[in-house]
Design an enzyme around this catalytic site. Sequence first.
Site, mmCIF file in Angstrom:
data_model
loop_
_atom_site.group_PDB
_atom_site.id
_atom_site.type_symbol
_atom_site.label_atom_id
_atom_site.label_comp_id
_atom_site.label_asym_id
_atom_site.label_seq_id
_atom_site.Cartn_x
_atom_site.Cartn_y
_atom_site.Cartn_z
ATOM 1 N N ASP A 98 0.823 -1.196 -0.024
ATOM 2 C CA ASP A 98 0.069 -0.127 -0.002
ATOM 3 C C ASP A 98 0.856 1.452 0.071
ATOM 4 O OD1 ASP A 98 0.962 -0.068 2.539
ATOM 5 O OD2 ASP A 98 -0.655 -0.615 3.398
ATOM 6 N N GLU A 120 -1.157 -8.800 -1.423
ATOM 7 C CA GLU A 120 -1.601 -8.217 -0.325
ATOM 8 C C GLU A 120 -2.989 -7.418 -0.657
ATOM 9 O OE1 GLU A 120 0.892 -7.500 3.469
ATOM 10 O OE2 GLU A 120 0.243 -5.267 2.933
ATOM 11 N N GLU A 134 -1.677 5.150 3.157
ATOM 12 C CA GLU A 134 -1.908 3.887 2.849
ATOM 13 C C GLU A 134 -3.409 3.274 2.315
ATOM 14 O OE1 GLU A 134 2.085 4.253 4.843
ATOM 15 O OE2 GLU A 134 -0.065 4.834 5.162
ATOM 16 N N HIS A 244 12.477 4.788 14.368
ATOM 17 C CA HIS A 244 12.375 5.227 12.657
ATOM 18 C C HIS A 244 13.544 6.391 12.586
ATOM 19 C CE1 HIS A 244 11.149 6.369 8.741
ATOM 20 N NE2 HIS A 244 10.691 5.119 8.657
#
Length: 375
Positions: A98, A120, A134, A244
């Site tokens: 996505d 997916e 997404e 992150h």
Amino acid sequence: MKKFKVMSIFGTRPEAIKMMPVIKELDKCEEIENIVCVTAQHREMLDQVLEIFNIVPKYDLDIMKYRQTLAGLSGRILEKLDGVLNKEKPDLILVQGDTTTVFIASLVAFYNKIKVGHIEAGLRTYNKHEPFPEEMNRKLTGCITDIHFAPTINSKQNLLKENVDESTIYITGNTSIDVLKYTIKDEYKFKEDVLNQVDYKNKKVIVMTAHRRENLGEPLKDICEATLQIANNNSDVEIIYAVHKNPAVQEVAREVLGGHVRIHLIDPLDIEDMHNLISRCYMVMTDSGGIQEEVPSLGKPVLVLRNVTERPEGVDAGTLKLVGTDKEVITKTAQTLISDKAEYDKMAQAKNPFGDGTAGVQIVGIIRSLVRDEI
């Protein structure tokens, strides 16, 4: 005989991980020309995966820029990929998940009248802003897709509700489960050395990731404050937070959690370190999508740090608990799993609904059968 040309297009670390089992299976097919194209929407973390799994792209668009915008990213992918598809003229492109790469690659394929296979497919929250962007990436990709590889019955039902032709939908399980066979090893030695020093036998090790766009700002601060409270309330708990590289994540994590003796703030891990860490931990707290699928296969409870999830099968099965970003809810739910063995076992022993580790084989088998039908 002319080979059927399949081009796998991806741009981020999660896509590369989940595409890997399919690429490896395509390599075995004599009747298929297997081409890999990366946009490098993410650069460093993508390269880690390519190196670990020895995937060599034929095309690398290298489009990542510092503090890139979604509009700028989309424009660069569209322009560069159009040239690649015009040159190669594949019979089918494969996209996974996505990301912006997924949607724009599908759009460029549509412009060039090339078929799209979406791995997916069918995940939905029905909230176009969560996860952002997404949810709309996958819905718009679904409108273009010719072959939908849905991981679960639930994802197939979502597609049917959107009037997708049932004959184009195949339930395969999720390729993330396949990957565990390649990565988890006995007596594994971590590349991130601090992980080799952790006492996994005598400590309840909680692995954490939190970086989603919709959680930036106050929600992430609340998540970190709940994490601090969990550590302070339990002397036998050790927390490993793979932070992150986004500066907006780094700043909050280090401000709230930095300096605590039992909270380790580390760089994002490569897939081997992460999977082996999860296999040894007590439980996981995450706002990631893929981790929600992988961890239940390893018998670990997962607290989902999001208000909605496109993987409700895990919640229904009892492997996931949706706790959002509320400090009190996160702290209370984590404390229950730390203190109550019966509640912990109920989640740890729930059956993983996301597949049996054969998704890559199934997807390539479907492609091969379609190739035979066309010849």
